[in-house]
Design a protein around this motif. Structure first.
Motif, PDB file in Angstrom:
ATOM      1  N   ALA A 123       0.831  -1.209   0.000  1.00 25.86           N
ATOM      2  CA  ALA A 123       0.000   0.000   0.000  1.00 25.86           C
ATOM      3  C   ALA A 123       0.863   1.255   0.000  1.00 25.86           C
ATOM      4  CB  ALA A 123      -0.928  -0.012   1.208  1.00 25.86           C
ATOM      5  N   ARG A 124       1.960   1.233   0.756  1.00 24.10           N
ATOM      6  CA  ARG A 124       2.851   2.400   0.792  1.00 24.10           C
ATOM      7  C   ARG A 124       3.514   2.621  -0.564  1.00 24.10           C
ATOM      8  NH1 ARG A 124       3.862   0.375   6.102  1.00 24.10           N
ATOM      9  NH2 ARG A 124       5.806  -0.659   5.496  1.00 24.10           N
ATOM     10  N   MET A 126       2.194   1.777  -3.446  1.00 25.29           N
ATOM     11  CA  MET A 126       1.146   2.282  -4.339  1.00 25.29           C
ATOM     12  C   MET A 126       0.903   3.770  -4.099  1.00 25.29           C
ATOM     13  SD  MET A 126       0.247  -0.417  -6.128  1.00 25.29           S
ATOM     14  CE  MET A 126      -1.427  -0.451  -6.739  1.00 25.29           C
ATOM     15  N   ARG A 127       0.896   4.187  -2.836  1.00 24.17           N
ATOM     16  CA  ARG A 127       0.702   5.613  -2.533  1.00 24.17           C
ATOM     17  C   ARG A 127       1.846   6.455  -3.092  1.00 24.17           C
ATOM     18  NH1 ARG A 127      -0.993   3.780   2.632  1.00 24.17           N
ATOM     19  NH2 ARG A 127       1.008   4.386   3.558  1.00 24.17           N
ATOM     20  N   SER A 128       3.053   5.914  -3.023  1.00 19.75           N
ATOM     21  CA  SER A 128       4.202   6.633  -3.576  1.00 19.75           C
ATOM     22  C   SER A 128       4.064   6.792  -5.083  1.00 19.75           C
ATOM     23  CB  SER A 128       5.494   5.877  -3.243  1.00 19.75           C
ATOM     24  OG  SER A 128       6.607   6.488  -3.861  1.00 19.75           O
ATOM     25  N   VAL A 130       1.272   6.845  -6.748  1.00 22.06           N
ATOM     26  CA  VAL A 130       0.175   7.792  -6.998  1.00 22.06           C
ATOM     27  C   VAL A 130       0.691   9.217  -6.838  1.00 22.06           C
ATOM     28  CG1 VAL A 130      -2.023   8.667  -6.106  1.00 22.06           C
ATOM     29  CG2 VAL A 130      -1.666   6.192  -6.360  1.00 22.06           C
ATOM     30  N   ARG A 131       1.491   9.439  -5.814  1.00 20.92           N
ATOM     31  CA  ARG A 131       2.038  10.785  -5.566  1.00 20.92           C
ATOM     32  C   ARG A 131       2.871  11.276  -6.742  1.00 20.92           C
ATOM     33  NH1 ARG A 131       6.786  12.672  -3.596  1.00 20.92           N
ATOM     34  NH2 ARG A 131       7.536  10.553  -3.236  1.00 20.92           N
ATOM     35  N   ALA A 137      -5.463   7.101  -8.097  1.00 24.16           N
ATOM     36  CA  ALA A 137      -6.192   6.518  -6.964  1.00 24.16           C
ATOM     37  C   ALA A 137      -7.566   7.157  -6.907  1.00 24.16           C
ATOM     38  CB  ALA A 137      -5.436   6.743  -5.662  1.00 24.16           C
ATOM     39  N   ASN A 139     -11.270   7.008  -4.813  1.00 22.25           N
ATOM     40  CA  ASN A 139     -12.029   6.524  -3.660  1.00 22.25           C
ATOM     41  C   ASN A 139     -13.518   6.508  -4.012  1.00 22.25           C
ATOM     42  OD1 ASN A 139      -9.757   6.300  -1.845  1.00 22.25           O
ATOM     43  ND2 ASN A 139      -9.734   8.537  -1.790  1.00 22.25           N
ATOM     44  N   THR A 146     -10.040   1.729  -2.161  1.00 25.68           N
ATOM     45  CA  THR A 146      -9.435   2.599  -3.175  1.00 25.68           C
ATOM     46  C   THR A 146      -9.129   1.806  -4.435  1.00 25.68           C
ATOM     47  OG1 THR A 146      -8.434   3.979  -1.455  1.00 25.68           O
ATOM     48  CG2 THR A 146      -7.494   4.134  -3.672  1.00 25.68           C
ATOM     49  N   TYR A 148      -6.975   1.635  -7.887  1.00 26.37           N
ATOM     50  CA  TYR A 148      -5.740   2.129  -8.506  1.00 26.37           C
ATOM     51  C   TYR A 148      -5.793   1.886 -10.011  1.00 26.37           C
ATOM     52  CZ  TYR A 148      -3.986   2.323  -3.733  1.00 26.37           C
ATOM     53  OH  TYR A 148      -3.815   2.615  -2.398  1.00 26.37           O
TER      54      TYR A 148
END
Length: 329
Positions: A123-124, A126-128, A130-131, A137, A139, A146, A148
């Motif tokens: 998950a971390r 994936m968030r990176s 996305v950033r 992402a 919602n 979420t 992706y």
């Protein structure tokens, strides 16, 4: 009216240097017996102090922004590592295979070779991504998981994409390629080549002794060569009409000359790179086309591409340079 008249009261204190304007106003009031009223105007006694406070605030903000910039550069490597992780886990390919955005659990389920997969860690990552706008992402309004999805940048990280940058991502983020960057200051002080300082020899010698690095490097160069030559051949469609043959006397796998021969089958391509023959790493552009037949006509007698074992045993191509007039590529 004393403080006892109020149901509740409190006193806060800050150092004088943090509120000099108030201190100046209080000191002026204590020495004056007259009323002074300012409407939509700044009291002259604190005008200069307010200007100094604003300047100090701007300086502090600029300094803070500079610190933030350094932190971004300091951890810039983390973005590259996240990119490498996405490639190794085939995240772009997994999302693409579903035909649309998918949840984190769906992504994890496709990484079937690792049953003990750490989903919070994924998950971390994936968030990176996305950033950095590698993934999207979304919602759902029903408060579901979420979703992706892919972005235009994601396509270049797909293993199935013809012009994929996967080989380049893997090479540039490999420890062998990262090690020389730690020798930049030493190169400035002493001169020399960073790669040689890190590995004890130059890149080409290192590749000749290390088959794994040789493959990683060749794959990366081939993928970028295909992208560059695609643009060259598109923009200069008639630029090769005057050529009858081309000789590739440098480079890694002959990828560029193979792309030219595929697009212009009448051109005879000649490879004069010993390490390609000795390792059997010849790039065959279009094995069933007339161009590919011409490609090997002058390299191997009779136009027949030998077996891998023959290529391994072949060290030198005698008279290759005199086989036919050619322009170096």
């Amino acid at each position: 009216m004393g403080l006892s008249s109020f149901k509740f009261w409190s006193i806060s204190h800050i150092c004088r240097q943090s509120n000099n304007a108030t201190h100046l106003m209080a000191r002026t009031a204590s020495s004056s017996n007259e009323y002074h009223i300012w409407v939509e105007d700044t009291p002259p006694v604190i005008a200069n102090q307010l200007r100094l406070d604003r300047e100090r605030e701007r300086e502090a903000q600029v300094l803070l922004e500079g610190q933030a910039e350094i932190w971004q550069h300091l951890f810039g490597f983390a973005d590259s590592m996240a990119l490498k992780c996405a490639v190794e886990l085939c995240i772009a390919d997994i999302i693409n295979s579903h035909g649309g955005p998918i949840t984190l659990c769906q992504t994890a389920a496709e990484i079937v070779k690792f049953p003990s997969l750490d989903i919070p860690y994924l998950a971390r990552i994936m968030r990176s991504l996305v950033r950095k706008k590698i993934l999207t992402a979304h919602n759902p309004s029903d408060s579901g998981d979420t979703l992706y999805g892919l972005t235009p940048a994601s396509k270049w990280l797909s293993h199935d994409f013809e012009l994929s940058l996967v080989p380049m991502v893997l090479m540039e983020n490999h420890s062998w390629q990262l090690a020389p960057w730690h020798y930049l200051s030493q190169c400035v002080k002493e001169g020399g080549i960073a790669f040689k300082k890190a590995h004890g020899c130059e890149m080409w010698d290192f590749a000749s002794k290390n088959p794994e690095f040789n493959k990683i490097f060749n794959d990366a160069m081939a993928c970028t060569a295909k992208i560059v030559m695609g643009v060259v051949l598109e923009e200069y469609k008639n630029g090769f009409d005057c050529l009858g043959s081309l000789k590739n006397a440098g480079g890694r796998t002959g990828g560029m000359i193979a792309e030219i021969v595929k697009a212009h089958p009448y051109i005879i391509g000649i490879i004069a790179i010993p390490h390609i023959i000795s390792t059997g790493s010849i790039f065959i552009g279009a094995p069933r086309s007339m161009g590919a037949a011409a490609f090997f006509h002058l390299v191997f007698p009779g136009g027949r591409c030998p077996s891998f074992a023959m290529m391994q045993s072949c060290r030198v191509l005698p008279n290759l340079g005199r086989a036919s007039p050619a322009k170096d590529l």
